[in-house]
Design a protein around this motif. Structure first.
Motif, PDB file in Angstrom:
ATOM      1  N   GLN A   1       0.818  -1.223   0.000  1.00 54.37           N
ATOM      2  CA  GLN A   1       0.000   0.000   0.000  1.00 54.37           C
ATOM      3  C   GLN A   1       0.853   1.275   0.000  1.00 54.37           C
ATOM      4  OE1 GLN A   1      -1.926   0.369   4.066  1.00 54.37           O
ATOM      5  NE2 GLN A   1      -0.736  -1.498   4.346  1.00 54.37           N
ATOM      6  N   PHE A   2       2.150   1.152   0.313  1.00 57.95           N
ATOM      7  CA  PHE A   2       2.998   2.338   0.391  1.00 57.95           C
ATOM      8  C   PHE A   2       3.868   2.542  -0.853  1.00 57.95           C
ATOM      9  CE2 PHE A   2       2.852   0.853   4.994  1.00 57.95           C
ATOM     10  CZ  PHE A   2       1.745   1.626   5.292  1.00 57.95           C
ATOM     11  N   LEU A   3       3.794   1.627  -1.806  1.00 58.01           N
ATOM     12  CA  LEU A   3       4.685   1.714  -2.970  1.00 58.01           C
ATOM     13  C   LEU A   3       4.153   2.720  -3.992  1.00 58.01           C
ATOM     14  CD1 LEU A   3       5.379  -2.106  -3.500  1.00 58.01           C
ATOM     15  CD2 LEU A   3       6.778  -0.443  -2.261  1.00 58.01           C
TER      16      LEU A   3
ATOM     17  N   ILE B   1       6.625   1.804  -9.065  1.00 55.34           N
ATOM     18  CA  ILE B   1       7.175   0.571  -8.496  1.00 55.34           C
ATOM     19  C   ILE B   1       6.142  -0.549  -8.577  1.00 55.34           C
ATOM     20  CG2 ILE B   1       7.812  -0.538  -6.312  1.00 55.34           C
ATOM     21  CD1 ILE B   1       9.571   1.819  -5.682  1.00 55.34           C
TER      22      ILE B   1
ATOM     23  N   SER C   1      15.681   7.878  -7.602  1.00 57.29           N
ATOM     24  CA  SER C   1      15.760   7.880  -6.134  1.00 57.29           C
ATOM     25  C   SER C   1      16.766   8.937  -5.719  1.00 57.29           C
ATOM     26  CB  SER C   1      16.205   6.518  -5.610  1.00 57.29           C
ATOM     27  OG  SER C   1      15.339   5.503  -6.062  1.00 57.29           O
TER      28      SER C   1
ATOM     29  N   ALA D   1       7.736  14.483   4.778  1.00 55.17           N
ATOM     30  CA  ALA D   1       6.424  14.156   4.193  1.00 55.17           C
ATOM     31  C   ALA D   1       5.967  15.289   3.270  1.00 55.17           C
ATOM     32  CB  ALA D   1       5.405  13.905   5.301  1.00 55.17           C
ATOM     33  N   ASP D   2       6.146  16.530   3.714  1.00 53.57           N
ATOM     34  CA  ASP D   2       5.757  17.689   2.885  1.00 53.57           C
ATOM     35  C   ASP D   2       6.585  17.736   1.595  1.00 53.57           C
ATOM     36  OD1 ASP D   2       3.962  18.393   4.825  1.00 53.57           O
ATOM     37  OD2 ASP D   2       5.186  20.008   5.687  1.00 53.57           O
TER      38      ASP D   2
ATOM     39  N   ASP E   1       5.376  15.145  -0.740  1.00 57.92           N
ATOM     40  CA  ASP E   1       4.112  15.559  -1.377  1.00 57.92           C
ATOM     41  C   ASP E   1       4.374  16.540  -2.519  1.00 57.92           C
ATOM     42  OD1 ASP E   1       2.474  14.015   0.123  1.00 57.92           O
ATOM     43  OD2 ASP E   1       1.849  15.606   1.504  1.00 57.92           O
TER      44      ASP E   1
ATOM     45  N   GLY F   1       4.263  12.026  -2.591  1.00 55.01           N
ATOM     46  CA  GLY F   1       4.226  11.551  -1.202  1.00 55.01           C
ATOM     47  C   GLY F   1       4.956  10.240  -0.967  1.00 55.01           C
ATOM     48  N   HIS F   2       5.846   9.840  -1.901  1.00 56.86           N
ATOM     49  CA  HIS F   2       6.501   8.531  -1.771  1.00 56.86           C
ATOM     50  C   HIS F   2       7.970   8.652  -1.371  1.00 56.86           C
ATOM     51  CE1 HIS F   2       3.162   6.078  -3.007  1.00 56.86           C
ATOM     52  NE2 HIS F   2       2.884   6.981  -3.932  1.00 56.86           N
ATOM     53  N   LEU F   3       8.322   7.960  -0.288  1.00 58.83           N
ATOM     54  CA  LEU F   3       9.703   7.977   0.188  1.00 58.83           C
ATOM     55  C   LEU F   3       9.993   6.681   0.931  1.00 58.83           C
ATOM     56  CD1 LEU F   3       9.955  10.312   3.313  1.00 58.83           C
ATOM     57  CD2 LEU F   3       7.804   9.599   2.326  1.00 58.83           C
ATOM     58  N   ARG F   4      11.277   6.444   1.147  1.00 64.56           N
ATOM     59  CA  ARG F   4      11.666   5.290   1.960  1.00 64.56           C
ATOM     60  C   ARG F   4      12.940   5.648   2.726  1.00 64.56           C
ATOM     61  NH1 ARG F   4      15.987   1.941  -0.092  1.00 64.56           N
ATOM     62  NH2 ARG F   4      15.235   0.280   1.249  1.00 64.56           N
ATOM     63  N   PHE F   5      13.291   4.780   3.663  1.00 65.74           N
ATOM     64  CA  PHE F   5      14.555   4.931   4.374  1.00 65.74           C
ATOM     65  C   PHE F   5      15.447   3.758   4.002  1.00 65.74           C
ATOM     66  CE2 PHE F   5      11.532   7.476   6.589  1.00 65.74           C
ATOM     67  CZ  PHE F   5      12.243   8.583   7.016  1.00 65.74           C
TER      68      PHE F   5
ATOM     69  N   GLU G   1      15.267   8.348   1.224  1.00 64.00           N
ATOM     70  CA  GLU G   1      15.253   8.364  -0.235  1.00 64.00           C
ATOM     71  C   GLU G   1      13.891   8.798  -0.743  1.00 64.00           C
ATOM     72  OE1 GLU G   1      18.574   4.991  -1.514  1.00 64.00           O
ATOM     73  OE2 GLU G   1      16.462   4.465  -1.559  1.00 64.00           O
TER      74      GLU G   1
ATOM     75  N   LEU H   1      11.318   9.073  -3.876  1.00 60.08           N
ATOM     76  CA  LEU H   1      11.123   8.209  -5.044  1.00 60.08           C
ATOM     77  C   LEU H   1      10.313   8.954  -6.095  1.00 60.08           C
ATOM     78  CD1 LEU H   1      10.195   5.152  -2.820  1.00 60.08           C
ATOM     79  CD2 LEU H   1      12.420   5.553  -3.901  1.00 60.08           C
TER      80      LEU H   1
END
Lengths: 395, 362
Positions: free
Chosen positions: B18-20, B24, B54, B72-73, B76, B81-85, B92, B94
């Protein structure tokens, strides 16, 4: 509520320089949150005293779980009352550490409401770390987390929160779906994760290829690393492109650990029967080379840090397994076999790697029902003290 | 009587799917290759032709929720609104839109989160809690890491090149809650004095038999102090591992004068070229010197610079040292070789030189 920040002349030195400052981070929360402000104060005190001011553990947690919360109390409760209780909450991260801005904001709101507002993104095992909760906040945090679909991670002598590389979500080298498997595994072993019942901790880490971006070979009791069996895929056209900028003879062929690459300036040839799938040539020329088909993984066992008997790297347990969803159950059964043997005979605080050294790999393999394979060793034993079995038949 | 609502537990982590980001989801398992067009940016190309950008930024790992909200901002604004650690605590972003790469880098830099850490670089230092939050820390973690990364910053943002990637890890005691035992350069907090035993607490807080058996060298034995059961430590046999402290809070090892840092080199976890290796001792002890630990920073920089000047392309620190030999490593770096460098624990003999294959350092 606006806080008057604690005086921190020593820590202020760590707000200088180009690297993001953890002191700035603490202050960002401390201006609004008295727990973070006292944490700032007690840390300044440690910098002055050159000693930590946190006391050993203490049994705290949420009802029905034995893990997920690490108790932490300061030894200066009167001077820094707001961080006298400053427990860690481990929150099980989504596989691969992927988030949306929306879910991150929800996590922040939970932590703003109940705790210090300080986090680690992420802890060493992989969890989201909520740093600094009072005992009374634990149940409310847990309830809010569950409501938004999150759960706690592991701690103590249980299955620790499994973690993995970003795998097939982004990486062309991932030989199996590390994130899908990690999610499935974590769901499968929820009881073992939340209720410590082992001699000591048991960590799983999943890496999609032998580059091992999650350090699974060093940091997990069970390390599952992607590999393949067919020939490396070669695009000679792209090799020709790389040849313009890369010294293929020196930096690729000569660096191959088994010398299985030949390069005459035109044709790049791999003796695949002798390739050990180390990833180097693929790393250097990712547009020209790719892992071969018949993908799967190797299962390695027993890595750990020094406590107690010295650090260990994991060693090969199953040279090759297929990693389709239909194979997951076999891996769970293997893990359970290992836990049965180790749980029965392991000593208190003895990791499985140390346990194997004590009882002997041969005995261990028999107990878990695996055959000895030459892939498991660097070389056969050099000492002649063999424990021949007493019921071995006489010739 | 209304039935009490069943307490919800054991739901596990949320499903990552749900977060991808859409790019991706569409190309999951179908990536073809990747490139590093500039430091801090990875471009992955799928078989479909889709591209994923990335953008990797530094983080302090210890992060306020205010910073997470800032990320998060930014996500957006620039990437739906997509990121990862990452496994080394970078963040990172995306992106599927190349046009946003430059603006997001500028935004991140202006907020104090510079990008870098890709390819043959020094990226974020995996580290532990230290004085920020740990009971057994022999030093702080975040402060030393911040000081080292400030100093080595040109290796992060790509200004200064290295022969290969160089991974640094930091652990504030021998428990090693970080992979420091297999890092190119590892900094490890060490204690150097036997436990200060709080006898009045031993009987109340600890199991004496498990405290005795916790010692790997058999240095702890039961005794009686002022008529109360306690333990004593044969100090000559103590190797300051703190395992007794883990099982018994009355066995404190923290010491403001004698605690400090050690430096280890030549480990790796990747299988590329050479098999994974442990880090080996380079410097047994450097005193704690907060707030910026200048001696430790200098020692790390020295090793990095000597390595960068002498290693071949793609050669990690451990591979370089294996090629030139340890006598040359100590000669080139100017680090003093002492008796502490020679192992004297369980498998000590495995590390002795038992051949004529070495280069004289004198």
């Amino acid at each position: 509520m606006a806080e008057k920040l604690r005086e921190t002349p020593l820590l202020d030195e760590l707000e200088k320089g180009p690297w993001p400052s953890f002191v700035t981070e603490i202050k960002k929360s401390a201006v609004k949150n008295s727990m973070a402000n006292d944490q700032l104060g007690i840390l300044e005190r440690s910098y002055k005293d050159r000693i930590g001011h946190w006391k050993h553990g203490g049994l705290v947690g949420v009802m029905g779980y034995g893990g997920g919360v690490i108790g932490r109390y300061s030894d200066l409760p009167e001077e820094y009352p707001e961080c006298a209780e400053f427990h860690t909450i481990r929150v099980n991260q989504p596989a691969g550490w992927f988030y949306t801005s929306d879910v991150l904001r929800k996590l922040c709101n939970v932590w703003e409401k109940h705790g210090s507002g300080l986090t680690n993104m992420h802890g060493s095992t992989g969890d989201i770390i909520f740093l600094g909760a009072k005992t009374e906040a634990l149940e409310p945090v847990f309830a809010d987390l569950i409501d938004m679909g999150f759960d706690l991670g592991g701690s103590g002598s249980d299955v620790r929160t499994p973690s993995c590389c970003c795998g097939q979500a982004r990486c062309e080298w991932a030989c199996y779906d590390t994130m899908g498997f990690t999610y499935n595994l974590t769901q499968h072993f929820q009881d073992e994760l939340h209720r410590p019942a082992f001699p000591y901790k048991f960590k799983f880490k999943m890496a999609g290829c032998a580059n091992d971006c999650v350090a699974s070979v060093a940091r997990s009791d069970m390390s599952i690393i992607g590999t393949w069996r067919e020939d490396i895929k070669v695009d000679q056209g792209e090799i020709a492109e790389y040849a313009k900028t890369v010294n293929i003879a020196d930096d690729v062929a000569d660096r191959c650990p088994t010398g299985c690459i030949s390069w005459d300036g035109k044709t790049f040839d791999i003796d695949n029967a002798n390739c050990v799938k180390c990833m180097h040539c693929i790393n250097v020329m990712p547009k020209a080379l790719a892992p071969g088909d018949e993908k799967g993984a190797t299962i390695l066992l027993g890595a750990k840090a020094p406590i107690i008997g010295g650090a260990l790297l994991a060693s090969v347990l199953v040279p090759f397994v297929e990693m389709g969803e239909e194979n997951y159950e076999d891996i769970y059964e293997l893990a359970e076999e290992i836990w049965d043997v180790w749980g029965e005979h392991g000593m208190n605080r003895e990791r499985v790697g140390e346990f194997i050294q004590r009882v002997g790999m041969g005995n261990f393999l028999e107990q878990v029902g695996l055959d000895p394979e030459p892939e498991m060793i660097m070389h056969p034993r050099t000492n002649p003290y063999i424990f021949f079995e007493l019921d071995e038949e006489e010739d | 009587m209304a039935e009490k609502a069943k307490r919800k537990t054991d739901i596990g982590p949320p499903n990552h799917e749900q977060f991808l980001p859409p790019v991706i989801k569409k190309n999951y398992g179908k990536w073809k290759h990747h490139e590093i067009p500039q430091p801090g940016v990875l471009v992955h190309t799928a078989h479909s032709g889709d591209k994923l950008y990335s953008v990797r930024a530094a983080s302090a790992r210890l992060m306020s929720i205010e910073t997470i909200r800032l990320f998060a901002d930014i996500a957006d604004e620039f990437c739906g609104g997509h990121l990862r650690f990452t496994s080394r605590n970078n963040v990172e972003f995306l992106l599927d839109n190349e046009a946003n790469v430059k603006p997001i880098i500028e935004k991140l830099s202006s907020e104090g989160y510079p990008v870098g850490g890709t390819g043959a670089s020094i990226t974020n230092i995996v580290h532990t809690q230290g004085w920020v939050h740990c009971h057994s820390a022999a030093t702080d973690a975040s402060g030393v890491v911040k000081s080292i990364m400030d100093d080595l910053f040109p290796y992060f943002d790509g200004t200064t090149k290295l022969p290969a990637k160089l991974r640094i890890a930091f652990a504030c005691c021998l428990n090693m809650c970080g992979a420091v035992h297999c890092s190119d350069i590892a900094i490890l907090g060490v204690h150097r004095r036997a436990p200060h035993i709080k006898h009045e607490q031993v009987n109340a807080q600890c199991e004496i038999p498990s405290t005795v058996s916790a010692c790997p060298t058999g240095a702890i034995r039961p005794t009686t102090v002022d008529g109360v059961d306690s333990v004593e430590v044969i100090e000559e046999r103590c190797m300051f591992c703190a395992n007794c402290y883990t099982v018994c809070p009355a066995m404190t090892l923290n010491d403001p004068v004698n605690d400090g840092l050690s430096i280890w080199v030549g480990g790796k976890v990747s299988n590329a070229r050479h098999e994974p290796m442990f880090s080996k001792l380079a410097i047994p002890f450097i005193p704690n010197n907060p707030p910026r630990w200048p001696e430790t920073v200098e020692a790390v920089r020295n090793i990095v610079e000597i390595y960068a000047a002498n290693a071949r392309n793609y050669e990690r620190v451990g591979e370089w040292i294996e090629r030139i030999g340890w006598p040359q490593f100590f000669k080139l770096t100017g680090i003093e070789f002492t008796k502490y460098h020679i192992d004297d624990f369980k498998h000590a003999g495995e590390t002795f030189k038992r051949s004529m294959h070495f280069r004289q350092s004198q």
